[in-house]
Design a protein around this motif. Structure first.
Motif, PDB file in Angstrom:
ATOM      1  N   VAL A 256       6.899 -31.741 -13.025  1.00  0.00           N
ATOM      2  CA  VAL A 256       6.140 -30.910 -12.087  1.00  0.00           C
ATOM      3  C   VAL A 256       4.926 -30.369 -12.841  1.00  0.00           C
ATOM      4  O   VAL A 256       5.086 -29.587 -13.788  1.00  0.00           O
ATOM      5  CB  VAL A 256       7.020 -29.758 -11.565  1.00  0.00           C
ATOM      6  N   THR A 257       3.727 -30.789 -12.442  1.00  0.00           N
ATOM      7  CA  THR A 257       2.527 -30.466 -13.217  1.00  0.00           C
ATOM      8  C   THR A 257       1.431 -29.922 -12.314  1.00  0.00           C
ATOM      9  O   THR A 257       1.081 -30.546 -11.306  1.00  0.00           O
ATOM     10  CB  THR A 257       1.989 -31.719 -13.940  1.00  0.00           C
TER      11      THR A 257
ATOM     12  N   MET B 247      -6.955 -26.644  -7.561  1.00  0.00           N
ATOM     13  CA  MET B 247      -5.620 -26.935  -8.077  1.00  0.00           C
ATOM     14  C   MET B 247      -5.316 -28.413  -7.875  1.00  0.00           C
ATOM     15  O   MET B 247      -5.403 -28.920  -6.754  1.00  0.00           O
ATOM     16  CB  MET B 247      -4.567 -26.085  -7.354  1.00  0.00           C
ATOM     17  N   ASP B 248      -4.991 -29.094  -8.963  1.00  0.00           N
ATOM     18  CA  ASP B 248      -4.497 -30.476  -8.911  1.00  0.00           C
ATOM     19  C   ASP B 248      -3.017 -30.445  -9.238  1.00  0.00           C
ATOM     20  O   ASP B 248      -2.617 -29.903 -10.272  1.00  0.00           O
ATOM     21  CB  ASP B 248      -5.238 -31.350  -9.922  1.00  0.00           C
ATOM     22  N   ALA B 249      -2.212 -31.028  -8.361  1.00  0.00           N
ATOM     23  CA  ALA B 249      -0.759 -30.909  -8.490  1.00  0.00           C
ATOM     24  C   ALA B 249      -0.101 -32.269  -8.342  1.00  0.00           C
ATOM     25  O   ALA B 249      -0.457 -33.042  -7.447  1.00  0.00           O
ATOM     26  CB  ALA B 249      -0.220 -29.950  -7.423  1.00  0.00           C
ATOM     27  N   THR B 250       0.856 -32.547  -9.216  1.00  0.00           N
ATOM     28  CA  THR B 250       1.615 -33.791  -9.137  1.00  0.00           C
ATOM     29  C   THR B 250       3.094 -33.518  -9.396  1.00  0.00           C
ATOM     30  O   THR B 250       3.444 -32.583 -10.120  1.00  0.00           O
ATOM     31  CB  THR B 250       1.135 -34.837 -10.164  1.00  0.00           C
ATOM     32  N   VAL B 251       3.935 -34.330  -8.785  1.00  0.00           N
ATOM     33  CA  VAL B 251       5.347 -34.428  -9.131  1.00  0.00           C
ATOM     34  C   VAL B 251       5.625 -35.920  -9.303  1.00  0.00           C
ATOM     35  O   VAL B 251       5.190 -36.729  -8.468  1.00  0.00           O
ATOM     36  CB  VAL B 251       6.263 -33.815  -8.056  1.00  0.00           C
ATOM     37  N   THR B 252       6.324 -36.282 -10.350  1.00  0.00           N
ATOM     38  CA  THR B 252       6.527 -37.693 -10.680  1.00  0.00           C
ATOM     39  C   THR B 252       6.917 -38.520  -9.462  1.00  0.00           C
ATOM     40  O   THR B 252       7.899 -38.221  -8.775  1.00  0.00           O
ATOM     41  CB  THR B 252       7.636 -37.840 -11.742  1.00  0.00           C
ATOM     42  N   GLY B 253       6.131 -39.550  -9.173  1.00  0.00           N
ATOM     43  CA  GLY B 253       6.462 -40.495  -8.117  1.00  0.00           C
ATOM     44  C   GLY B 253       6.173 -40.054  -6.710  1.00  0.00           C
ATOM     45  O   GLY B 253       6.436 -40.800  -5.756  1.00  0.00           O
ATOM     46  N   LEU B 254       5.592 -38.852  -6.530  1.00  0.00           N
ATOM     47  CA  LEU B 254       5.409 -38.315  -5.174  1.00  0.00           C
ATOM     48  C   LEU B 254       3.952 -38.201  -4.755  1.00  0.00           C
ATOM     49  O   LEU B 254       3.663 -37.706  -3.668  1.00  0.00           O
ATOM     50  CB  LEU B 254       6.085 -36.942  -5.050  1.00  0.00           C
ATOM     51  N   GLY B 255       3.032 -38.666  -5.578  1.00  0.00           N
ATOM     52  CA  GLY B 255       1.624 -38.565  -5.232  1.00  0.00           C
ATOM     53  C   GLY B 255       0.968 -37.359  -5.871  1.00  0.00           C
ATOM     54  O   GLY B 255       1.465 -36.809  -6.858  1.00  0.00           O
TER      55      GLY B 255
END
Length: 333
Positions: free
Chosen positions: A251-252, A313-321
């Motif tokens: 979670v980034t 804000m740039d947000a990512t969760v592995t594999g979810l876009g």
């Protein structure tokens, strides 16, 4: 609508994901997005002109075989996702939110808020907090509250910071999307009721979390978390079968390009299955409900830097876009 992250479609796991899209001047529609970025309008594919994503989730088991077939076909001239506006992937019925659910985050809070009268060094205080977290995971119950669907907004939409919000903060989270009704299910059964996963940024005004006029009431989640647009969601629902495990995803969140949150969901005190099982003791979970699973360390309060007009804000969760949202002061919106 703000600028989308580059190559967003390729960031999801599996052969396809689901989303809600619209073309200029047209109604939003549920869509299947392939990894190459091509789009299938599910209204046409399923021969239902009034179909919504909630309809899709209500009949999840019947549709999954068709989705696998559509996701595996060549695009054959289907339009590209970049030609559409991307909305929140669904309008949920119920939003259940978990708080204080990341071990390191809660340990940091425990240490930060001590007054020093215990005579412990910081190292000793951390060890004490870690012991408390171990005991909590073994013996206690998750902390869950209710959010409002009206706070949901799209993954690339501007986030309006209300004039009254003195300390707006970010809280990036993994969200489970319910695909089968769940009531009083066991932890072992819980993940069978999940259609897929998506990204949620559960914004919070820290200044209004606790009531100033009547402190004994405690937390005020209505005021602090449910302003319009305070929950950017999506971009996609990635089917559960394409996610190896929800309990080890990174979670980034980056603020203006600087990493603020970067933690694995394996640091959760109560993993996804346990949260769903606990919630289902009380709540009839329905297709299209969201279960937000808590936010890891690295919120604005930790850094001493809250959200301001113009922040991205740039947000990512592995594999979810990936999400990208820009903050806009209410007076400028």
């Amino acid at each position: 609508m703000f600028v989308k992250p580059e190559a967003a479609p390729a960031l999801f796991a599996g052969p396809y994901a689901l989303g809600t899209l619209s073309a200029a001047g047209q109604d939003a529609f549920p869509a299947l997005i392939r990894r190459d970025g091509s789009v299938v309008d599910l209204r046409r594919a399923l021969d239902d002109p009034s179909l919504t994503m909630l309809d899709v989730l209500e009949d999840w088991d019947r549709h999954t075989a068709a989705f696998a077939d559509l996701g595996g076909r060549p695009s054959e001239g289907d339009p590209a996702v970049d030609t559409f506006r991307v909305h929140a992937p669904l309008a949920p019925r119920q939003v259940l939110q978990s708080g204080a659910n990341y071990r390191q985050h809660v340990i940091d809070l425990h240490v930060a808020h001590r007054d020093g009268s215990d005579g412990l060094s910081e190292e000793e205080a951390r060890a004490e907090a870690a012991e408390i977290m171990d005991r909590r995971a073994a013996e206690d119950l998750p902390y869950v509250f209710i959010g409002l669907p009206s706070a949901i907004t799209g993954p690339y939409d501007d986030v309006v910071l209300p004039a009254w919000a003195e300390k707006p903060d970010w809280e990036l989270e993994l969200a489970a999307v319910i695909g089968r009704p769940a009531f009083q299910v066991s932890e072992e059964q819980a993940l069978d009721h999940v259609a897929g996963y998506t990204i949620a940024n559960d914004l919070t005004d820290r200044a209004t979390v606790f009531r100033r006029d009547m402190p004994q009431i405690g937390t005020d989640w209505l005021r602090s978390k449910n302003a319009p647009g305070f929950t950017p969601l999506g971009p996609w629902i990635v089917p559960a079968g394409s996610v190896a495990t929800p309990d080890d995803l990174q979670v980034t969140l980056k603020l203006n390009g600087e990493t603020m949150q970067d933690e694995s969901t394996k640091d959760m005190i109560f993993p996804v299955a346990r949260l769903i099982a606990y919630i289902s003791r009380t709540v009839h979970l329905l297709p299209g409900d969201l279960v937000l699973t808590g936010s890891p360390a690295g919120n604005g309060m930790h850094w001493g830097r809250l959200l301001r007009d113009g922040d991205v804000m740039d947000a990512t969760v592995t594999g979810l876009g990936a999400q990208r949202t820009r903050c806009v002061a209410e007076a400028s919106a």
